[in-house]
Design an enzyme around this catalytic site. Structure first.
Site, mmCIF file in Angstrom:
data_model
loop_
_atom_site.group_PDB
_atom_site.id
_atom_site.type_symbol
_atom_site.label_atom_id
_atom_site.label_comp_id
_atom_site.label_asym_id
_atom_site.label_seq_id
_atom_site.Cartn_x
_atom_site.Cartn_y
_atom_site.Cartn_z
ATOM 1 N N ASP A 29 -13.069 3.453 32.593
ATOM 2 C CA ASP A 29 -13.782 3.969 31.419
ATOM 3 C C ASP A 29 -14.793 2.945 30.909
ATOM 4 O O ASP A 29 -14.423 1.920 30.334
ATOM 5 C CB ASP A 29 -12.737 4.294 30.328
ATOM 6 C CG ASP A 29 -13.367 4.937 29.086
ATOM 7 O OD1 ASP A 29 -14.599 4.879 28.932
ATOM 8 O OD2 ASP A 29 -12.602 5.485 28.269
ATOM 9 N N GLU A 69 -6.029 8.073 26.318
ATOM 10 C CA GLU A 69 -7.289 8.553 26.888
ATOM 11 C C GLU A 69 -7.222 8.704 28.418
ATOM 12 O O GLU A 69 -7.641 9.746 28.942
ATOM 13 C CB GLU A 69 -8.441 7.636 26.473
ATOM 14 C CG GLU A 69 -8.804 7.854 25.009
ATOM 15 C CD GLU A 69 -9.596 6.711 24.394
ATOM 16 O OE1 GLU A 69 -10.040 5.816 25.141
ATOM 17 O OE2 GLU A 69 -9.762 6.702 23.160
ATOM 18 N N LYS A 124 -13.530 2.558 14.913
ATOM 19 C CA LYS A 124 -12.364 2.564 15.800
ATOM 20 C C LYS A 124 -11.890 1.140 16.101
ATOM 21 O O LYS A 124 -10.713 0.894 16.306
ATOM 22 C CB LYS A 124 -12.738 3.285 17.099
ATOM 23 C CG LYS A 124 -11.560 3.523 18.028
ATOM 24 C CD LYS A 124 -11.972 4.453 19.135
ATOM 25 C CE LYS A 124 -10.904 4.659 20.167
ATOM 26 N NZ LYS A 124 -11.336 5.615 21.194
ATOM 27 N N ASP A 165 -11.485 13.765 20.971
ATOM 28 C CA ASP A 165 -11.713 12.410 21.462
ATOM 29 C C ASP A 165 -12.399 11.667 20.313
ATOM 30 O O ASP A 165 -13.563 11.918 20.012
ATOM 31 C CB ASP A 165 -12.605 12.473 22.718
ATOM 32 C CG ASP A 165 -13.060 11.101 23.183
ATOM 33 O OD1 ASP A 165 -12.631 10.087 22.595
ATOM 34 O OD2 ASP A 165 -13.851 11.041 24.156
#
Ligand code: AMP
Length: 614
Positions: free
Chosen positions: A211, A187, A87, A24
């Site tokens: 999330d 994800e 990211k 991850d």
């Protein structure tokens, strides 16, 4: 077959592991997991405590790289040499990130607005791919310590909303870290797999994955049918998360003590105390703390009041995601919580109450994505034979149409399982049968592709040409088995066949087929390259004429003559069909006039000529 490798760092001989790891790669934290004795396990660092590696990279004065917790500790002391949130920059150009530049404590540079953004550290520039690869190397090291073996195969997760460039960038980061990235997985798909959702092929489900991390929020609605994961919709806010809870607490405390500013280190301490308060309120009702002589307190009721409007924004996004997916709340079979901030009880409460069911929170919300990635990795390693394999089609699949043309139905690199269809009709009056020939490959003519099989749809009632409506469907299941169905919709006549697709082609064959398609694309490419060279040459010729006209007084007679000669040479080349000759003449003219332009022209003209590559 056991492989032996030498660890270049330690010089030790290490064995090579067959384990495929799940990674991850997060905005705030990253982690690595693998399947240990049938259970996914997140790997701890050498301290034996933390599974989370802060996604932070610090470069010391000697450009040595430090990743993770030690890098995080340098965030305050060396902000310009410590990179976080890479990211957010993955697969982005400078233009794309222009509007959130101010959120970053380090420098990103505007070298070329269209190209991928770069980050400046000291005198060096790094791409987000290089920086992400440093995080991945750290994770690779960690698992290699754990297994005492070299690991080279991985699955890496990305948000469902990542586009192809961002996914490709993630894959490249893996490659740079020495990992063979077998799959990029969404994800929310990984989170579902961690809870075992989607592992039973006979069970169709619609799942909402919520999330909420430190700085980002997204919600995805997934439909899982026969082991096929499909993201129906995704919504979110890339600047919404637990950090906003911390900020709300800081604002509240500052209002209370009547001090808005304070020095930087006090601000920092206040922020850290707010985070501690938030975390402790996840399992107790009261918080008390001090900074110097000032004491701060917070209870659940007050905290909930502060964050309720923030959480409401995420609930609004859930509603939007449902609308986009065309789903009602009652269509959602399961709700899965991901991200550290879902530990806050009010988040769980509001999400559960919105969806009318208790959200899944048994697994550690920080680890759930990596755990699911490990499950997926294990499937890819071939350890779970009865479980679906999500893969991509290595070559395009299609059928033969009029004139022997290949009509692609499922393009190369589509995710599998996959399904697609298209409508056809007959070409002859009263046609009763239709032959469906299925091919695989990248060439325009089916004769150059590989035939996978054919079947006949028979019993079409006589109709004039063009009237029958024949729907052809391609369905590739999780094992790469292609099923082709043909249905004449007006009469209901239907036939189907099963074709084993990609496993019928070896790696070598596939490489050869791709090479062939490239080779033949060459003639098209050649024509295009010639056209492009001609267009550029014509532009340069116009500029050169203008240049000579405007600078008669500045150029010497020899220089003028030589420019004319080179211009003439280019004019002749442009009339021909030799691209290399044109480019050569272009190059000569450019090289010769470049210093002249600099010397002779005033600023404006110099710029105009530079723009034309003269
Ligand atoms: P992530 O980006 O998923 O790693 O989430 C990190 C966020 O989770 C940060 O904002 C943390 O403050 C928050 N967080 C971590 N532990 C807790 C907790 N026990 N209660 C509430 N929030 C937490």
């Amino acid at each position: 077959m056991a492989k032996i490798s030498i660890d270049l760092k330690s010089g030790k001989v290490k064995k090579q592991s067959n384990v495929v790891i799940g990674i991850d790669l997060g905005t705030t934290n990253s982690l690595v997991a693998y399947m240990k004795e049938g259970e996914p396990l997140a790997v701890k660092g050498s301290d034996g405590k933390n599974t989370l590696v802060p996604s932070i990279i610090h470069f010391n004065e000697k450009d040595r790289v430090i990743v993770g917790k030690s890098a995080k500790e340098r965030l305050v002391s060396h902000p310009e040499r410590t990179i976080y949130s890479v990211k957010r920059l993955m697969g982005k150009s400078f233009n794309d990130v222009e509007n959130f530049k101010s959120h970053l404590g380090y420098e990103i540079i505007n070298e070329d607005e269209e190209k991928l953004v770069k980050i400046k550290v000291g005198h060096r520039f790094y791409t987000p791919i290089e920086l992400s690869s440093e995080i991945l190397k750290e994770l690779k090291d960690r698992i290699e310590q754990e297994l005492d073996a070299i690991v080279t195969k991985a699955v890496i997760t990305v948000p469902a909303y990542f586009n192809d460039t961002q996914r490709q960038a993630t894959r490249d980061a893996g490659k740079l870290a020495g990992l063979d990235v077998l799959r990029i997985v969404n994800e929310p798909t990984a989170a579902s797999l961690a809870y075992g959702v989607g592992l039973d092929e006979d069970k169709d489900e619609t799942v909402a994955v919520y999330d909420l991390g430190g700085g980002t929020f997204d919600v995805s609605i997934l439909e899982i049918r026969g082991g096929i994961f499909e993201v129906l919709s995704t919504h979110g806010d890339t600047f919404l998360g637990g950090d906003d809870f911390d900020r709300a607490i800081v604002d509240h405390w500052q209002n209370r003590i009547g001090e808005k500013d304070g020095d930087k280190s006090f601000q920092q301490e206040l922020r850290l105390l707010a985070e501690t308060a938030k975390k402790s309120l996840s399992n107790q009702k009261e918080f008390k703390g001090t900074i110097g002589n000032t004491s701060f307190s917070l209870n659940t009721a007050k905290f909930n009041g502060l964050i309720q409007p923030i959480i409401q924004r995420t609930i609004d996004a859930c509603q939007k995601a449902l609308n986009d997916a065309g789903c009602k709340i009652t269509d959602i079979d399961k709700v899965i919580l991901v991200g550290g901030s879902t530990r806050t009880p009010l988040v769980k409460e509001m999400v559960s109450s919105f969806f009318g069911q208790t959200a899944f929170d048994k697994l550690n919300p920080d680890e759930v994505v990596a755990l699911g990635a490990a499950v997926q990795a294990d499937v890819l390693a071939g350890n779970q034979k009865d479980v679906l394999l999500l893969d991509v089609t290595p070559l395009s699949l299609g059928i033969e149409t009029m004139g022997g043309l290949m009509d692609v139905i499922i393009p190369r690199n589509s995710k599998i399982p996959a399904k697609a269809g298209r409508n056809y009709t007959t070409s002859v009056d009263g046609q009763k049968n239709l032959k469906v020939s299925v091919f695989q490959g990248e060439r325009d003519l089916v004769k150059d592709n590989r035939k996978l099989g054919e079947f006949i749809l028979s019993g079409i009632p006589p109709m004039p040409a063009g009237i029958p409506k024949i729907a052809i469907h391609f369905i590739i299941d999780a094992d790469g088995i292609l099923k082709v169905k043909a249905l004449e919709e007006r009469s209901g006549v239907e036939t189907s066949v099963e074709i084993r697709s990609q496993y019928g082609v070896s790696e070598e064959e596939m490489a050869l087929m791709l090479l062939e398609s490239l080779k033949n694309a060459e003639s098209d490419m050649k024509a295009r390259a010639l056209l492009e060279a001609k267009i550029e040459a014509k532009n340069v010729l116009l500029s050169a004429d203008k240049f000579m006209k405007n600078n008669k007084s500045i150029l010497s007679p020899e220089e003028m003559q030589q420019t004319q000669l080179l211009t003439l040479q280019l004019k002749v080349a442009v009339e021909g069909t030799d691209k290399d000759l044109i480019n050569d003449a272009l190059h000569q003219l450019n090289t010769y006039t470049h210093p002249l332009a600099h010397r002779a022209m005033d600023h404006n003209i110099a710029n105009a000529m530079k723009g034309k590559k003269l």
